[in-house]
Scaffold this motif. Structure first.
Motif, short mmCIF file in Angstrom:
data_model
loop_
_atom_site.label_atom_id
_atom_site.label_comp_id
_atom_site.label_asym_id
_atom_site.label_seq_id
_atom_site.Cartn_x
_atom_site.Cartn_y
_atom_site.Cartn_z
N ARG A 253 -5.15 -90.97 41.13
CA ARG A 253 -6.45 -90.54 41.71
C ARG A 253 -7.33 -91.75 41.58
O ARG A 253 -7.20 -92.49 41.09
CB ARG A 253 -6.84 -89.12 41.06
N PHE A 254 -8.28 -91.67 42.40
CA PHE A 254 -9.51 -92.32 42.84
C PHE A 254 -10.73 -91.81 41.84
O PHE A 254 -10.84 -90.42 41.70
CB PHE A 254 -10.01 -92.74 43.97
N GLY A 255 -11.30 -92.37 40.92
CA GLY A 255 -12.45 -91.94 40.22
C GLY A 255 -12.72 -92.55 38.88
O GLY A 255 -12.91 -94.00 39.00
N SER A 256 -12.88 -92.07 37.80
CA SER A 256 -13.30 -92.74 36.61
C SER A 256 -12.31 -92.12 35.44
O SER A 256 -12.02 -90.89 35.54
CB SER A 256 -14.70 -92.98 36.27
N LEU A 257 -12.05 -92.81 34.26
CA LEU A 257 -11.40 -92.40 33.12
C LEU A 257 -12.42 -91.36 32.33
O LEU A 257 -13.37 -91.92 32.18
CB LEU A 257 -10.67 -93.40 32.54
N TYR A 258 -11.63 -90.55 31.60
CA TYR A 258 -12.34 -89.74 30.71
C TYR A 258 -11.21 -89.12 29.57
O TYR A 258 -10.19 -89.16 29.90
CB TYR A 258 -13.07 -88.52 31.35
N PHE A 259 -11.88 -88.85 28.68
CA PHE A 259 -10.83 -88.08 27.54
C PHE A 259 -10.66 -86.86 28.27
O PHE A 259 -11.24 -86.24 29.17
CB PHE A 259 -11.40 -88.04 26.19
N HIS A 260 -9.17 -86.10 27.90
CA HIS A 260 -9.15 -84.88 28.63
C HIS A 260 -9.94 -83.71 28.26
O HIS A 260 -10.14 -82.98 29.28
CB HIS A 260 -7.84 -84.40 27.73
N ASP A 261 -10.82 -83.60 27.13
CA ASP A 261 -11.74 -82.45 27.05
C ASP A 261 -12.84 -82.74 27.92
O ASP A 261 -13.84 -81.69 27.97
CB ASP A 261 -11.81 -82.05 25.81
N LYS A 281 -0.06 -88.35 26.88
CA LYS A 281 0.09 -87.80 28.04
C LYS A 281 -1.04 -86.95 28.47
O LYS A 281 -1.46 -87.00 29.55
CB LYS A 281 1.36 -86.91 28.16
N ASN A 282 -1.55 -86.45 27.21
CA ASN A 282 -2.90 -85.45 27.26
C ASN A 282 -4.25 -86.01 26.82
O ASN A 282 -5.12 -85.52 26.44
CB ASN A 282 -2.63 -84.29 26.80
N ARG A 283 -4.02 -87.63 26.67
CA ARG A 283 -5.08 -88.29 26.04
C ARG A 283 -6.37 -88.59 27.17
O ARG A 283 -7.47 -88.09 26.78
CB ARG A 283 -4.71 -89.56 25.53
N TRP A 284 -6.04 -88.59 28.33
CA TRP A 284 -6.96 -89.34 29.45
C TRP A 284 -6.80 -88.37 30.71
O TRP A 284 -5.80 -87.84 30.77
CB TRP A 284 -7.00 -90.59 29.65
N ARG A 285 -7.86 -88.39 31.59
CA ARG A 285 -7.80 -87.70 32.70
C ARG A 285 -8.70 -88.43 33.60
O ARG A 285 -9.67 -89.35 33.13
CB ARG A 285 -8.43 -86.20 32.59
N ILE A 286 -8.64 -88.12 34.75
CA ILE A 286 -9.62 -88.81 35.81
C ILE A 286 -10.61 -87.75 36.45
O ILE A 286 -10.13 -86.78 36.63
CB ILE A 286 -8.73 -89.50 37.04
N GLY A 287 -11.80 -88.45 36.23
CA GLY A 287 -12.98 -87.38 36.75
C GLY A 287 -13.75 -88.08 37.71
O GLY A 287 -13.54 -89.22 38.23
#
Length: 614
Positions: A253-261, A281-287
């Motif tokens: 996806r396009f956006g920015s990196l964050y921690f999962h929570d 696998k569950n350390r980062w997400r895109i927000g």
């Protein structure tokens, strides 16, 4: 098929030289000396140096000086720092999910190692203010065990929501670069994205990196010689090596990196990229994107207004990023216009100018879904060009410290994930002026010119040379992405990039000019499938009267920038220079507290300042 060359040769005529000289003056570079380290006694609230410890001292502004300095005051609870580290939950070196504590602080346990914080005696011996940057103040914490840490506190330049979001994203980005990519970046110990923590201010606590700035090796106006290219590449190549390592990861996806929570439940359901390591696998997400355009000069917008335009965006909808850049600017301008018309704003607004800006960003929105064809056969490796990749807007030798011969990269607060084709070059090599590849061949009668004229063309030549060095370095590392160097690609994305770079209200004229410049080649781009439309005819209708008015306004704005002292820094003057000019009577304070230049002739030999990043 239209040939997309990575190089365009252009002879500069004598007639165009006058216009170019006005638009691209040579300014002597002046980087103000760093403020001296200032200390305060930790247990003495009456310490006379306590106020200076928090106040901004690196420079002054010609207008609104008191307000601008107040916005950069970085007060925090010094007394609570004493027990700060000891109160945090410590598990040395274990790679676990970031741990949010009851006091509002989040710790990164994987970085609590003896190499970073020592094994015991976490008491703080002293705190020193060591750097005042454009966006943050940096303090050094010296521990009883001999270790040193950095406490970085943002200025109050943006909304609390924007500051919170940027801190969360930057820390996650640093963690990703360290843990996943193995890049050389400072390790974050803990962070507090809001004021609800013992320090009572947002902060990032990280490893202290000791060394010299890579900028000390960068001489962009270095004359050509047998060794000049080698010396310039000593700066270009390590930065490109870092960028190349980051470009290897493509995201979903396009956006920015964050921690999962730190993202919404909805965004938690999307994996950021294909990961085989179960621990990651569950350390980062895109927000949402934290690119500067979504927060700069947007304090008057609510968090909800910003959220609706800042992503994240689906990987198969890259043009939505351009649409939403136009949308966020329109949201901001229409909000300001509404307040001005209701006489409810906190500053005097020019309603006619606001309406002109709105018209330009409306045009950008109309163009946004047509600017690029994401499946164009005329763009080499078009699929690779549109894949989501990390982009670092502050990639610069000013943000690289050389420690024991190895570069350490700093400052990732506005990092975003976007198509590589939308990215601009790092500011230290980027050049948007007329290209000069050979002074004698491209400039008629160059040898007959006086020294001042030669210097102007030398400036353009050196800027062209440095940009080409970056492009050659990119080509050697990632030939599959070199289409970004095509002059046609640069022309097509110019309206978008100019919208990202708006620093003042008048800068909308550069956005409009970039749109106008597309007219001449638009039908050619349509015929060759470069743009996302098959309809001939330019999407925006301009009358000759409109074009003439735009050209007059643009030239007036450019003339104002070139002729106004310190315009390039928004009226900011390094404090040592400010004191000298004031003592000499060149800077005079008016009744309203603003300063004006008593005689501009006195400034002709004064080097113009160049603000550094942190």
């Amino acid at each position: 098929m239209l040939r997309l060359s990575s190089r365009i040769t252009r002879r500069v005529s004598q007639n165009s030289s006058i216009r170019l000289l006005r638009a691209a003056p040579i300014l002597k570079r002046f980087i103000s000396s760093e403020p001296k380290e200032s200390f305060t006694r930790l247990n003495d609230r009456g310490d006379p140096s306590r106020n200076q410890f928090f106040q901004y001292t690196w420079g002054s502004w010609l207008k609104n000086n008191t307000l601008e300095k107040a916005r950069r005051e970085t007060r925090f609870n010094i007394e609570n720092v004493l027990s700060f580290l000891k109160s945090l939950l410590v598990k040395n070196g274990e790679l676990e999910k970031p741990q949010l504590l009851a006091n509002g602080i989040t710790t990164l346990t994987n970085n609590w190692t003896k190499d970073i914080i020592g094994e015991s005696s976490y008491e703080i011996k002293s705190i020193a203010s060591i750097h005042e940057g454009k966006h943050h103040r940096v303090y050094k914490l010296s521990l009883q065990n001999g270790k040193e840490l950095v406490l970085r506190i943002p200025y109050k330049l943006e909304s609390d929501f924007a500051i919170e979001t940027k801190i969360k994203s930057e820390v996650a980005t640093l963690d990703f670069l360290d843990v996943k990519i193995g890049a050389n970046v400072p390790k974050v110990i803990a962070y507090g994205p809001t004021r609800t923590n013992p320090l009572q201010t947002p902060f990032i606590l990280m490893e202290y990196v000791k060394g010299d700035l890579l900028m000390k090796q960068w001489d962009p106006m270095m004359p050509d010689s047998e060794t000049s290219k080698e010396k310039l590449l000593l700066v270009v190549e390590p930065i490109m090596d870092f960028y190349d390592k980051a470009l290897a990861i493509t995201f979903n996806r396009f956006g920015s990196l964050y921690f999962h929570d730190d993202v919404s439940v909805e965004n938690q359901s999307y994996l950021p990229y294909e990961e085989s390591d179960e621990a990651l696998k569950n350390r980062w997400r895109i927000g949402p994107s934290v690119e500067r355009v979504f927060s700069k000069n947007k304090k008057h917008l609510s968090a909800q207004q910003v959220k609706q335009y800042s992503g994240p965006w689906d990987a198969n909808k890259p043009l939505d990023m351009i649409s939403d850049v136009a949308n966020i600017q329109l949201e901001s301008l229409k909000s300001r216009l509404g307040l001005a018309q209701a006489d409810a704003g906190n500053k005097i607004e020019n309603i006619d100018e606001l309406k002109k800006q709105i018209a330009v960003f409306d045009n950008l929105k109309k163009m946004s879904q047509k600017l690029f064809n994401p499946v164009s056969k005329s763009i080499m490796n078009v699929d690779e060009m549109f894949k989501p990749r990390l982009f670092f807007p502050d990639l610069d030798p000013l943000n690289v410290i050389v420690r024991d011969g190895e570069p350490v990269f700093l400052d990732f607060e506005h990092t975003t994930i976007k198509p590589f084709i939308f990215a601009n070059y790092p500011s230290f090599v980027a050049y948007q002026g007329a290209k000069i590849y050979n002074l004698e061949e491209d400039i008629p009668e160059y040898e007959k010119m006086d020294d001042v004229e030669k210097q102007q063309y030398q400036f353009m030549y050196y800027k062209t040379r440095n940009e080409r060095l970056w492009e050659h370095a990119l080509n050697s590392k990632r030939h599959d992405l070199i289409a970004v160097a095509s002059p046609h690609i640069k022309v097509l994305k110019a309206p978008y990039l100019q919208a990202l770079e708006c620093k003042s209200d008048k800068d909308y004229l550069f956005v409009e000019n970039a749109i106008v410049q597309l007219q001449a080649m638009w039908n050619v781009y349509v015929a060759n499938g470069l743009v996302n439309t098959e309809e001939s005819g330019f999407p925006i209708e301009y009358t000759q009267e409109t074009l003439d008015a735009h050209q007059a306004d643009l030239e007036a704005h450019q003339t104002e920038i070139v002729s106004t002292p310190f315009a390039a820094t928004g009226g900011w003057v390094p404090q040592d220079m400010f004191a000298v000019l004031k003592e000499q009577g060149i800077l005079v304070e008016g009744k309203n507290g603003d300063y004006h230049i008593e005689t501009e002739a006195a400034l002709k030999d004064v080097p113009q300042p160049e603000k550094t990043e942190n």
